[in-house]
Design a protein around this motif. Structure first.
Motif, PDB file in Angstrom:
ATOM      1  N   SER A 252       0.993  -1.181  -0.114  1.00  0.00           N
ATOM      2  CA  SER A 252      -0.122  -0.074   0.068  1.00  0.00           C
ATOM      3  C   SER A 252       0.969   1.138  -0.131  1.00  0.00           C
ATOM      4  N   GLY A 253       0.919   2.022  -1.240  1.00  0.00           N
ATOM      5  CA  GLY A 253       1.996   3.272  -1.557  1.00  0.00           C
ATOM      6  C   GLY A 253       3.372   2.716  -1.483  1.00  0.00           C
ATOM      7  N   VAL A 254       3.589   1.408  -1.525  1.00  0.00           N
ATOM      8  CA  VAL A 254       5.092   0.915  -1.796  1.00  0.00           C
ATOM      9  C   VAL A 254       4.992  -0.354  -2.599  1.00  0.00           C
ATOM     10  N   ARG A 255       5.908  -0.607  -3.445  1.00  0.00           N
ATOM     11  CA  ARG A 255       6.144  -1.645  -4.233  1.00  0.00           C
ATOM     12  C   ARG A 255       7.521  -1.897  -4.310  1.00  0.00           C
ATOM     13  N   ALA A 256       7.887  -3.280  -4.699  1.00  0.00           N
ATOM     14  CA  ALA A 256       9.154  -3.531  -4.789  1.00  0.00           C
ATOM     15  C   ALA A 256       9.217  -4.799  -5.591  1.00  0.00           C
ATOM     16  N   GLY A 257      10.336  -5.267  -5.855  1.00  0.00           N
ATOM     17  CA  GLY A 257      10.681  -6.401  -6.965  1.00  0.00           C
ATOM     18  C   GLY A 257      11.871  -6.839  -6.838  1.00  0.00           C
ATOM     19  N   LEU A 422      -0.167   1.296  -9.496  1.00  0.00           N
ATOM     20  CA  LEU A 422       0.582  -0.026  -8.754  1.00  0.00           C
ATOM     21  C   LEU A 422       0.814   0.804  -7.575  1.00  0.00           C
ATOM     22  N   GLN A 423       1.223   2.172  -7.500  1.00  0.00           N
ATOM     23  CA  GLN A 423       1.599   2.854  -6.359  1.00  0.00           C
ATOM     24  C   GLN A 423       0.477   3.196  -5.035  1.00  0.00           C
ATOM     25  N   THR A 424      -0.445   3.064  -5.511  1.00  0.00           N
ATOM     26  CA  THR A 424      -1.729   3.753  -4.835  1.00  0.00           C
ATOM     27  C   THR A 424      -1.740   3.073  -3.334  1.00  0.00           C
ATOM     28  N   GLY A 425      -2.035   3.749  -2.273  1.00  0.00           N
ATOM     29  CA  GLY A 425      -2.163   3.528  -0.978  1.00  0.00           C
ATOM     30  C   GLY A 425      -3.579   3.662  -0.652  1.00  0.00           C
ATOM     31  N   PHE A 426      -4.386   3.923  -1.347  1.00  0.00           N
ATOM     32  CA  PHE A 426      -5.942   4.190  -0.965  1.00  0.00           C
ATOM     33  C   PHE A 426      -6.599   2.834  -0.906  1.00  0.00           C
ATOM     34  N   PRO A 427      -6.998   2.317   0.351  1.00  0.00           N
ATOM     35  CA  PRO A 427      -7.553   0.995   0.713  1.00  0.00           C
ATOM     36  C   PRO A 427      -8.489   0.476  -0.462  1.00  0.00           C
ATOM     37  N   PRO A 428      -9.493   1.418  -0.695  1.00  0.00           N
ATOM     38  CA  PRO A 428     -10.553   0.783  -1.593  1.00  0.00           C
ATOM     39  C   PRO A 428      -9.807   0.527  -3.305  1.00  0.00           C
ATOM     40  N   ARG A 433      -7.477  -3.350  -7.153  1.00  0.00           N
ATOM     41  CA  ARG A 433      -6.049  -3.602  -7.856  1.00  0.00           C
ATOM     42  C   ARG A 433      -5.853  -5.247  -7.524  1.00  0.00           C
ATOM     43  N   ASP A 434      -5.745  -5.499  -6.341  1.00  0.00           N
ATOM     44  CA  ASP A 434      -5.533  -7.023  -5.906  1.00  0.00           C
ATOM     45  C   ASP A 434      -6.421  -7.860  -6.228  1.00  0.00           C
ATOM     46  N   THR A 435      -7.644  -7.493  -6.360  1.00  0.00           N
ATOM     47  CA  THR A 435      -8.676  -8.464  -6.845  1.00  0.00           C
ATOM     48  C   THR A 435      -8.533  -8.945  -8.423  1.00  0.00           C
ATOM     49  N   PHE A 436      -8.462  -7.477  -9.079  1.00  0.00           N
ATOM     50  CA  PHE A 436      -8.253  -7.644 -10.460  1.00  0.00           C
ATOM     51  C   PHE A 436      -7.144  -8.515 -10.973  1.00  0.00           C
ATOM     52  N   ILE A 437      -6.018  -8.172 -10.312  1.00  0.00           N
ATOM     53  CA  ILE A 437      -4.925  -9.330 -10.579  1.00  0.00           C
ATOM     54  C   ILE A 437      -4.959 -10.526 -10.306  1.00  0.00           C
ATOM     55  N   SER A 438      -5.655 -10.797  -9.088  1.00  0.00           N
ATOM     56  CA  SER A 438      -6.060 -12.332  -8.816  1.00  0.00           C
ATOM     57  C   SER A 438      -6.964 -13.033  -9.376  1.00  0.00           C
ATOM     58  N   ASN A 439      -7.672 -12.423 -10.066  1.00  0.00           N
ATOM     59  CA  ASN A 439      -9.155 -13.002 -10.836  1.00  0.00           C
ATOM     60  C   ASN A 439      -9.486 -12.875 -12.101  1.00  0.00           C
ATOM     61  N   ALA A 440      -8.688 -11.477 -12.603  1.00  0.00           N
ATOM     62  CA  ALA A 440      -9.263 -11.082 -14.262  1.00  0.00           C
ATOM     63  C   ALA A 440      -8.156 -10.858 -14.902  1.00  0.00           C
ATOM     64  N   PHE A 441      -6.892 -10.609 -14.537  1.00  0.00           N
ATOM     65  CA  PHE A 441      -5.680 -10.283 -15.382  1.00  0.00           C
ATOM     66  C   PHE A 441      -5.365 -11.481 -16.496  1.00  0.00           C
ATOM     67  N   ASN A 442      -5.005 -11.134 -17.503  1.00  0.00           N
ATOM     68  CA  ASN A 442      -4.694 -11.929 -18.542  1.00  0.00           C
ATOM     69  C   ASN A 442      -3.509 -11.535 -19.210  1.00  0.00           C
ATOM     70  N   PRO A 443      -2.542 -12.369 -19.131  1.00  0.00           N
ATOM     71  CA  PRO A 443      -1.160 -11.901 -19.336  1.00  0.00           C
ATOM     72  C   PRO A 443      -0.822 -11.831 -21.110  1.00  0.00           C
ATOM     73  N   SER A 444      -1.856 -11.842 -21.914  1.00  0.00           N
ATOM     74  CA  SER A 444      -1.617 -12.085 -23.280  1.00  0.00           C
ATOM     75  C   SER A 444      -1.012 -10.791 -23.944  1.00  0.00           C
ATOM     76  N   HIS A 445      -1.287  -9.842 -23.377  1.00  0.00           N
ATOM     77  CA  HIS A 445      -0.859  -8.691 -24.108  1.00  0.00           C
ATOM     78  C   HIS A 445       0.010  -7.827 -23.107  1.00  0.00           C
ATOM     79  N   PHE A 446       0.683  -8.556 -22.195  1.00  0.00           N
ATOM     80  CA  PHE A 446       1.537  -7.953 -21.133  1.00  0.00           C
ATOM     81  C   PHE A 446       2.789  -7.551 -21.695  1.00  0.00           C
ATOM     82  N   LEU A 447       3.426  -8.103 -22.966  1.00  0.00           N
ATOM     83  CA  LEU A 447       4.596  -7.792 -23.453  1.00  0.00           C
ATOM     84  C   LEU A 447       4.224  -7.199 -24.919  1.00  0.00           C
TER      85      LEU A 447
END
Length: 459
Positions: A252-257, A422-428, A433-447
């Motif tokens: 939330s407000g921070v990301r890493a990798g 991705l950087q957002t810290g606003f809880p809703p 964001r997390d729900t979309f990535i977990s349930n609806a994200f499709n990597p077809s056009h990712f690259l």
């Protein structure tokens, strides 16, 4: 100059401070080496077909592309001393490898660099996986990703250049266009020397002196837009790597990798919202401490993540900190149709972008191949210095700028917007964001953006 160092580090009369004496001696040796180097350079030719300002990946790739396409007198001016490393690592996608292959250095760069074929997107709480996919699921393959140490990339590019191409320890102050048998650029350095060339390429980074000179000469706005974020990057050392994929960790407000760059080294980054006025002069341990503080302040769960562990395994000389910025109006700022000056820009000097798509270094390598190809198309390198060559160079730069604006501007904008999301810290929004990535994200056009082919390097 020697008196300056003696004044700065010289001991008070009668003092027996060995540490200060050692510093004094080291500075005297550096001064002698620097002065000797510049005396040698002054006795040599100071007029060139092309001068490339900046000895990083963008500048070295550009110089190599010019030499491979027939430009004989090419000089690279690098502000750091020889053997001085910089940066951490770059993630190179398929489009970058196509450019490196066109330059004839791809296989050398690949040597001992692991290929990575999987992406994980996680939450910071114990690296809980939101989604995971192989690159083979992305359209436009086959895809190639490797994390490359910056020093390794620089070394490979340097080894393919002609001897004495690079002049180290030379900081460019400004560039000015003169008119004598066509447009010639005078490049002024910090030791009051002046070098001239028919073509100057600024590959000197986000704070480019060449871009600033261009803006002054043409009345264009070349300023960088700070996006309100800072990135800390490092390279950690392990006996056995804890991760063999590209792992993005969202908070939330921070990301890493993280991703591997060798069999025993792991690249990592931490990106966070930051005040533009915060100090960027931190070094070593201060930067590592800030990275820990940012994560711990965001959430205690970061302390069990792979990123936290990587920070603890990072030497103080293998970490960097930078504020993130970009520029959206590339064509308006650098259209040579209006300016008609024989100055081109490449890499961050032309199109600084946030790192959210991993395309800053990749597009810089594209720049090198495409600029050389545009110059080949007008046969500018085959003409003697004068108005005809100057006209052909201007035409080439105009075409290069148009091509790069069309290619890179959408990436700059997309990367900026992705970072904000991705950087957002606003809880809703974090929940959505997390729900979309977990349930609806499709990597077809990712690259889709990484399938670009800069083409072969033609004469």
């Amino acid at each position: 100059m020697s008196s300056y160092y003696c004044y700065r580090y010289g001991c008070p009369r009668g003092a027996q401070n060995s540490r200060l004496l050692q510093k004094k001696k080291q500075c005297q040796l550096r001064t002698e080496a620097r002065d000797g180097h510049r005396t040698t350079c002054a006795s040599q030719n100071t007029s060139y077909d092309a001068i490339v300002v900046g000895g990083g990946p963008a500048g070295l790739a550009t110089a190599l592309a010019l030499q491979k396409t027939g430009w004989e007198r090419v000089k690279v001016l690098e502000r750091q001393q020889i053997g001085t490393g910089g940066g951490t690592a770059l993630g190179l996608w398929t489009n970058a490898w196509k450019a490196l292959d066109a330059l004839g250095v791809g296989d050398d760069v690949r040597s001992n660099v692991p290929r990575v074929g999987k992406v994980q997107v996680c939450r910071e709480d114990s690296d809980r996986v939101l989604t995971s996919f192989d690159l083979s699921r992305c359209d436009g393959g086959p895809h190639e990703f490797r994390g490359v140490l910056r020093d390794h990339l620089v070394s490979c590019l340097t080894s393919h250049l002609l001897p004495d191409t690079i002049q180290y320890d030379t900081r460019v102050i400004s560039c000015n266009v003169t008119s004598h048998q066509g447009s010639t650029v005078a490049v002024e350095t910090d030791d009051a020397s002046t070098l001239t060339a028919d073509l100057v390429i600024g590959a000197d980074g986000i704070k480019s002196a060449v871009a600033a000179s261009y803006g002054r000469m043409t009345g264009r706005d070349v300023s960088i837009n700070y996006v309100g974020q800072t990135a800390i990057r490092g390279v950690a050392t392990y006996d056995t790597l804890p991760c063999d994929c590209i792992r993005q960790v969202l908070g939330s407000g921070v990301r890493a990798g993280v991703y591997p760059v060798s069999e025993k080294e792991l690249y990592w980054y931490v990106c966070f919202v930051d005040n533009e006025n915060n100090s960027s002069s931190m070094q070593g341990e201060e930067i590592l401490q800030e990275a820990r503080m940012v994560l711990e302040t965001s959430s205690q769960t970061w302390m069990s993540s792979v990123v936290w562990n990587a920070i603890s395994r990072t030497p103080t000389d293998r970490v960097s900190r930078s504020r993130l910025g970009d520029r959206w109006d590339i064509f308006d700022a650098f259209s040579s149709n209006a300016a008609r000056v024989p100055i081109a820009l490449a890499g961050d000097a032309l199109h600084p972008m946030t790192p959210n798509l991993g395309q800053g270094g990749c597009t810089a390598l594209e720049d090198a191949v495409i600029l050389a190809s545009c110059l080949c198309a007008t046969e500018a390198h085959q003409k003697p210095s004068g108005s005809d060559r100057s006209r052909r160079i201007s035409e080439s730069i105009g075409e290069y700028t148009r091509q790069r604006a069309t290619r890179v501007t959408p990436l700059v904008i997309r990367s900026n917007l992705m970072g904000r999301a991705l950087q957002t810290g606003f809880p809703p929004i974090v929940f959505a964001r997390d729900t979309f990535i977990s349930n609806a994200f499709n990597p077809s056009h990712f690259l889709d953006h990484a399938t670009f082919d800069c083409g072969e390097l033609g004469r």
